[in-house]
Design a protein around this motif. Structure first.
Motif, PDB file in Angstrom:
ATOM      1  N   LYS A   5       0.859  -1.181   0.000  1.00  0.00           N
ATOM      2  CA  LYS A   5       0.000   0.000   0.000  1.00  0.00           C
ATOM      3  C   LYS A   5       0.889   1.223   0.000  1.00  0.00           C
ATOM      4  O   LYS A   5       1.934   1.241   0.627  1.00  0.00           O
ATOM      5  CB  LYS A   5      -0.893   0.029   1.238  1.00  0.00           C
ATOM      6  N   LYS A   6       0.461   2.240  -0.716  1.00  0.00           N
ATOM      7  CA  LYS A   6       1.191   3.498  -0.766  1.00  0.00           C
ATOM      8  C   LYS A   6       0.281   4.616  -0.304  1.00  0.00           C
ATOM      9  O   LYS A   6      -0.894   4.640  -0.647  1.00  0.00           O
ATOM     10  CB  LYS A   6       1.676   3.769  -2.183  1.00  0.00           C
ATOM     11  N   TYR A   8      -1.108   8.376  -0.341  1.00  0.00           N
ATOM     12  CA  TYR A   8      -1.270   9.397  -1.366  1.00  0.00           C
ATOM     13  C   TYR A   8      -2.189  10.473  -0.815  1.00  0.00           C
ATOM     14  O   TYR A   8      -3.339  10.186  -0.462  1.00  0.00           O
ATOM     15  CB  TYR A   8      -1.876   8.784  -2.635  1.00  0.00           C
ATOM     16  N   LEU A  10      -4.845  13.251  -0.836  1.00  0.00           N
ATOM     17  CA  LEU A  10      -5.962  13.471  -1.749  1.00  0.00           C
ATOM     18  C   LEU A  10      -6.686  14.751  -1.370  1.00  0.00           C
ATOM     19  O   LEU A  10      -7.131  14.910  -0.232  1.00  0.00           O
ATOM     20  CB  LEU A  10      -6.929  12.283  -1.668  1.00  0.00           C
ATOM     21  N   ASN A  32     -11.432   5.594   3.756  1.00  0.00           N
ATOM     22  CA  ASN A  32     -10.303   5.214   2.914  1.00  0.00           C
ATOM     23  C   ASN A  32     -10.614   3.934   2.130  1.00  0.00           C
ATOM     24  O   ASN A  32     -10.373   3.868   0.920  1.00  0.00           O
ATOM     25  CB  ASN A  32      -9.051   5.007   3.774  1.00  0.00           C
ATOM     26  N   GLU A  36     -11.037   3.532  -1.988  1.00  0.00           N
ATOM     27  CA  GLU A  36     -10.275   2.522  -2.720  1.00  0.00           C
ATOM     28  C   GLU A  36     -11.214   1.579  -3.472  1.00  0.00           C
ATOM     29  O   GLU A  36     -10.968   1.223  -4.630  1.00  0.00           O
ATOM     30  CB  GLU A  36      -9.379   1.738  -1.770  1.00  0.00           C
TER      31      GLU A  36
END
Length: 64
Positions: A5-6, A8, A10, A32, A36
Motif C-alpha cells: 500500500k502506498k 497518497y 488526496l 479510505n 479505494e
C-alpha cells in the motif's frame, strides 16, 4: 504476501467527502477503504485493471 500500500494525499471537496462518509458508513467500511473500493471498481469496469488485480488488499468490512 499482501500487495504493498502506498500513501497518497488526496484533495477532495467537502461535499464529496461527506457523501463518501455517508456511503462508507452504510457499507460498514472506513472512508479510505470506500474510496479505494470505488476507484478499484471504476478501473475494473473501464478495463484498466486486470481481473486478478481487482481484489481488495484489505477488506475492513466486518463479518455480519
Amino acid at each position: 504476501m499482501p500487495a504493498e500500500k502506498k500513501a497518497y494525499p488526496l484533495r477532495i471537496s467537502a461535499t464529496v467527502l461527506e457523501a463518501m462518509q455517508r456511503w462508507s458508513d452504510d457499507e460498514l467500511r472506513s472512508v479510505n477503504a470506500q474510496i479505494e473500493y470505488v476507484l478499484r471498481e471504476a478501473l475494473r469496469k473501464s478495463g484498466r485493471l486486470k481481473a486478478g488485480m481487482a481484489k481488495p488488499m484489505v477488506d475492513d468490512k466486518p463479518d455480519t
